[in-house]
Motif scaffolding. Structure first.
Motif, mmCIF file in Angstrom:
data_model
loop_
_atom_site.group_PDB
_atom_site.id
_atom_site.type_symbol
_atom_site.label_atom_id
_atom_site.label_comp_id
_atom_site.label_asym_id
_atom_site.label_seq_id
_atom_site.Cartn_x
_atom_site.Cartn_y
_atom_site.Cartn_z
ATOM 1 N N GLU A 175 -47.970 -7.897 -34.719
ATOM 2 C CA GLU A 175 -48.752 -7.025 -35.617
ATOM 3 C C GLU A 175 -47.852 -6.435 -36.704
ATOM 4 O OE1 GLU A 175 -49.208 -7.056 -32.287
ATOM 5 O OE2 GLU A 175 -51.239 -7.938 -32.355
ATOM 6 N N ASP A 178 -47.151 -9.112 -39.189
ATOM 7 C CA ASP A 178 -48.338 -9.319 -40.024
ATOM 8 C C ASP A 178 -48.372 -8.290 -41.164
ATOM 9 O OD1 ASP A 178 -50.904 -10.570 -40.526
ATOM 10 O OD2 ASP A 178 -51.821 -8.740 -39.731
ATOM 11 N N ARG A 182 -47.982 -9.253 -45.135
ATOM 12 C CA ARG A 182 -49.132 -8.961 -46.007
ATOM 13 C C ARG A 182 -48.857 -7.813 -46.970
ATOM 14 N NH1 ARG A 182 -54.265 -10.594 -44.122
ATOM 15 N NH2 ARG A 182 -54.260 -11.427 -42.012
ATOM 16 N N ALA A 264 -48.458 -16.911 -42.802
ATOM 17 C CA ALA A 264 -49.363 -16.038 -42.042
ATOM 18 C C ALA A 264 -48.827 -15.908 -40.629
ATOM 19 C CB ALA A 264 -50.766 -16.635 -42.029
ATOM 20 N N ILE A 265 -49.071 -14.752 -40.031
ATOM 21 C CA ILE A 265 -48.608 -14.510 -38.660
ATOM 22 C C ILE A 265 -49.801 -14.610 -37.717
ATOM 23 C CG2 ILE A 265 -47.397 -12.931 -37.110
ATOM 24 C CD1 ILE A 265 -45.728 -13.776 -39.560
ATOM 25 N N THR A 267 -51.710 -13.503 -34.765
ATOM 26 C CA THR A 267 -51.736 -12.308 -33.909
ATOM 27 C C THR A 267 -52.720 -12.452 -32.754
ATOM 28 O OG1 THR A 267 -53.354 -11.293 -35.363
ATOM 29 C CG2 THR A 267 -51.053 -10.678 -35.721
ATOM 30 N N THR A 276 -45.358 -18.241 -36.874
ATOM 31 C CA THR A 276 -45.419 -18.136 -38.335
ATOM 32 C C THR A 276 -46.055 -19.420 -38.850
ATOM 33 O OG1 THR A 276 -43.089 -18.777 -38.176
ATOM 34 C CG2 THR A 276 -43.544 -16.536 -38.903
#
Ligand code: BDR
Ligand code: CA
Length: 313
Positions: A175, A178, A182, A264-265, A267, A276
């Motif tokens: 998290e 992320d 972002r 993007a991660i 989650t 990733t």
């Protein structure tokens, strides 16, 4: 390289490779190490903080404040890297009592204060889970403009190391990762695909031992322990010095070739949390949000590392 050193804050979880990354950051004149902040990851926050104090004490790094931060990821419970770094987080050498103190400030408060006070934007170099950095971005958004860039060790364009698809730093706190990816900030991802090119091969170990110094010998002891972990866990015959590659990228950007890509991660993945997802071919149509490290100039990297270690007693 610019004549003025780049001001940096290292947010780390020492850790064998974090420890050598600290030695590099404190020694190289291209960067000015403003602070070392610690986060739970390779070991508990208490042990990682002790380890930061240990390496700084032995190295005589007395003018860089050390502050401890998050002891848990944003969600869920902490998963440590004892299987790689041992019970202390920095197993191998026999450590004495550290002589450098820990700051009374929380890591996030120290980062915020330094960002606010510094006349120029500061580069963050996280080499552990991104919990402290995410907390900083969420609690002090007005300071985002004071962050020049974030050059982090974590992730991979390929597979993971802590789980089949997730690299350790991302897996511990997906998290937080992320939030960082972002954030809209200038993020450089130095992932496993590039740090696995920084292998401490026998010739490197010989060069470190050949320095004939206490610090050279200490690095050999650290890398000998790290080497055994890498052989046992992943079958590597030489261990990769992950975290120092992120510092090297700040010192000399030409050492790590990067390409822009959307990252993007994951989650939510049942098996892939912390992965990733690096869209190297721009298949998703998402905008680029990171520079992704691809290729390391390994000989130059090791020259830089050796030069740094040689500068200590
Ligand atoms: C990362 O995880 C830790 O074991 C290392 O210190 C490095 O930051 C590599 O996946
Ligand atoms: Ca680390």
């Amino acid at each position: 390289m610019s004549a003025r050193p780049t001001p940096i804050i290292m947010d780390c979880d020492p850790g064998h490779d974090d420890a050598l990354a600290i030695l590099l950051a404190a020694a190289n004149p291209a960067v000015e190490l403003l602070a070392i902040t610690t986060v739970a990851g390779n070991q508990t926050m208490e042990k990682c903080t002790l380890n930061a104090r240990r390496i700084c004490s032995v190295a005589g790094i007395t003018d860089v404040p050390i502050a401890s931060g998050a002891s848990e990821p944003l969600l869920g419970s902490l998963h440590i890297g004892e299987y790689v770094h041992g019970a202390s987080g920095l197993d191998g050498p026999a450590w004495g009592e550290p002589t450098v103190p820990v700051s009374a400030e929380h890591a996030v408060d120290l980062m915020a204060r330094l960002l606010a006070e510094h006349p120029e934007p500061v580069t963050l170099v996280p080499t552990g889970p991104l919990t402290n950095v995410a907390l900083l971005l969420k609690t002090r958004p007005e300071l985002m403009g004071k962050i020049g860039e974030i050059v982090l060790m974590g992730g991979s364009t390929e597979r993971g190391n802590d789980t089949p698809y997730a690299e350790f730093n991302m897996k511990v706190d997906p998290e937080a990762a992320d939030i960082v990816f972002r954030s809209g900030l200038h993020v450089t991802m130095v992932g496993l695909n590039v740090t696995h090119q920084a292998l401490a091969v026998p010739e490197v170990i010989e060069r470190l031992g050949g320095l004939g110094t206490r610090m050279g010998d200490l690095c050999v002891e650290l890398l000998t322990f790290f080497s055994a972990s890498y052989l046992r866990t992943w079958g590597f015959t030489s261990p990769p010095l992950h975290d120092a590659v992120a510092v090297a990228r700040v010192i000399d950007p030409t050492l790590v070739e990067c390409i822009p890509a959307p990252v993007a991660i994951e989650t939510m993945g049942r098996y892939t949390s912390g992965a990733t997802c690096v869209d190297l071919h721009h298949l998703t149509g998402e905008p680029d949000n990171a520079l992704v490290g691809m290729k390391l100039d390994a000989p130059k990297f090791w020259d830089l590392m050796l030069e740094a270690v040689a500068s200590y007693e």
